[in-house]
Write an enzyme that holds these catalytic residues in place. Sequence first.
Site, PDB file in Angstrom:
ATOM      1  N   LYS A  52       0.955  -1.116  -0.003  1.00  0.00           N
ATOM      2  CA  LYS A  52      -0.113  -0.107  -0.085  1.00  0.00           C
ATOM      3  C   LYS A  52       0.678   1.249   0.035  1.00  0.00           C
ATOM      4  O   LYS A  52       0.601   2.087  -0.833  1.00  0.00           O
ATOM      5  CB  LYS A  52      -0.643  -0.019   1.196  1.00  0.00           C
ATOM      6  CG  LYS A  52      -2.156  -0.881   1.107  1.00  0.00           C
ATOM      7  CD  LYS A  52      -2.918  -1.192   2.367  1.00  0.00           C
ATOM      8  CE  LYS A  52      -3.951  -2.525   1.902  1.00  0.00           C
ATOM      9  NZ  LYS A  52      -4.746  -2.764   3.143  1.00  0.00           N
ATOM     10  N   GLN A  96      -5.003  -1.748   9.392  1.00  0.00           N
ATOM     11  CA  GLN A  96      -4.848  -3.061   8.655  1.00  0.00           C
ATOM     12  C   GLN A  96      -5.528  -4.130   9.590  1.00  0.00           C
ATOM     13  O   GLN A  96      -5.082  -4.206  10.817  1.00  0.00           O
ATOM     14  CB  GLN A  96      -3.457  -3.336   8.479  1.00  0.00           C
ATOM     15  CG  GLN A  96      -3.212  -4.509   7.770  1.00  0.00           C
ATOM     16  CD  GLN A  96      -3.614  -4.391   6.172  1.00  0.00           C
ATOM     17  OE1 GLN A  96      -3.749  -3.390   5.368  1.00  0.00           O
ATOM     18  NE2 GLN A  96      -4.004  -5.734   5.872  1.00  0.00           N
ATOM     19  N   ASP A 119     -11.565   2.471   3.284  1.00  0.00           N
ATOM     20  CA  ASP A 119     -11.533   0.979   3.121  1.00  0.00           C
ATOM     21  C   ASP A 119     -13.021   0.935   2.971  1.00  0.00           C
ATOM     22  O   ASP A 119     -13.491  -0.351   2.312  1.00  0.00           O
ATOM     23  CB  ASP A 119     -11.073   0.414   4.446  1.00  0.00           C
ATOM     24  CG  ASP A 119      -9.841  -0.323   4.385  1.00  0.00           C
ATOM     25  OD1 ASP A 119      -9.459  -0.825   3.232  1.00  0.00           O
ATOM     26  OD2 ASP A 119      -9.074  -0.468   5.479  1.00  0.00           O
TER      27      ASP A 119
END
Length: 283
Positions: A52, A96, A119
């Site tokens: 990422k 995460q 997200d």
Amino acid sequence: MALIIDGKKISSEIKDEVRDRVSVLKEKGISVTLAVILVGDDPASAVYVRNKKKACEYCGIESLSYELPSDTSEEKLLGLVDELNEREDVDGILVQLPLPGHLDERKVTDRISPEKDVDGFHPVNVGRLSMGEPGFVSCTPQGIMELIKRSGITVEGKECVVIGRSNIVGKPLSMLLLRENGTVTVCHSRTADLKAVAKRADILCAAIGKPCFVTSEYVKEGACVIDVGINRGEDGKLRGDVDYEDVLPHVSAITPVPGGVGPMTIACLMKNCLESAEKKADR
Ligand code: GUN
């Protein structure tokens, strides 16, 4: 001959488009920033986070990295999310997953401001998606829709079958297919006669988490098959949820594993970060 949908190529195109739009913002003095929080030392998570950050660098997006020890308290983690929510310069916040067991994932992701939830996991964004309103959409299902559209496959009026009902893939993907006027069926482990239902699909999406589960018996002649599975076998090789070799002669289009859906997730994360900053610029 079946179309092999090239996720590597399409994800690169998206990242290039993001990079161009990021530079347009930069010319106006606006930077794009993603904050990434990693708790603990899960090796797979460390790889995802590294990828990422690399994608951010490619796109010209600043990344702020918070690597916290596995015994970090919930209070401390929520405090950091609050701080990042408040910061004007932060456009996206990503925690995460999975988190270590003593941390409540729901509570942590719910704490992220819906306007920075790149997200698309926050209930407000999930609700917006189900009501057809603008908001952040979970990156993997969004990536699948990009693969379908950019391959010239229309969804409108098609029988779409999604196998898997997870909050991150199956459910949001079914909402996106519905938004494009597909006729959508969501299947799962309790579905009676799964083969028969799957065989109705013009667009069949497999997000089950079982290697090579979908064989030619599940696939209608000429269907488009999207394989969301990433299963690492004992031999270390990646396998999808679809038995690719078995299914290939029967499909009109298919995504390979690796190189299909996989690279799309990060590309769409970059797009979400960019769009968060573009909204800020419009305010
Ligand atoms: N863990 C596995 N996939 C994801 C993802 O897309 N986002 C976050 N935050 N964690 C993940």
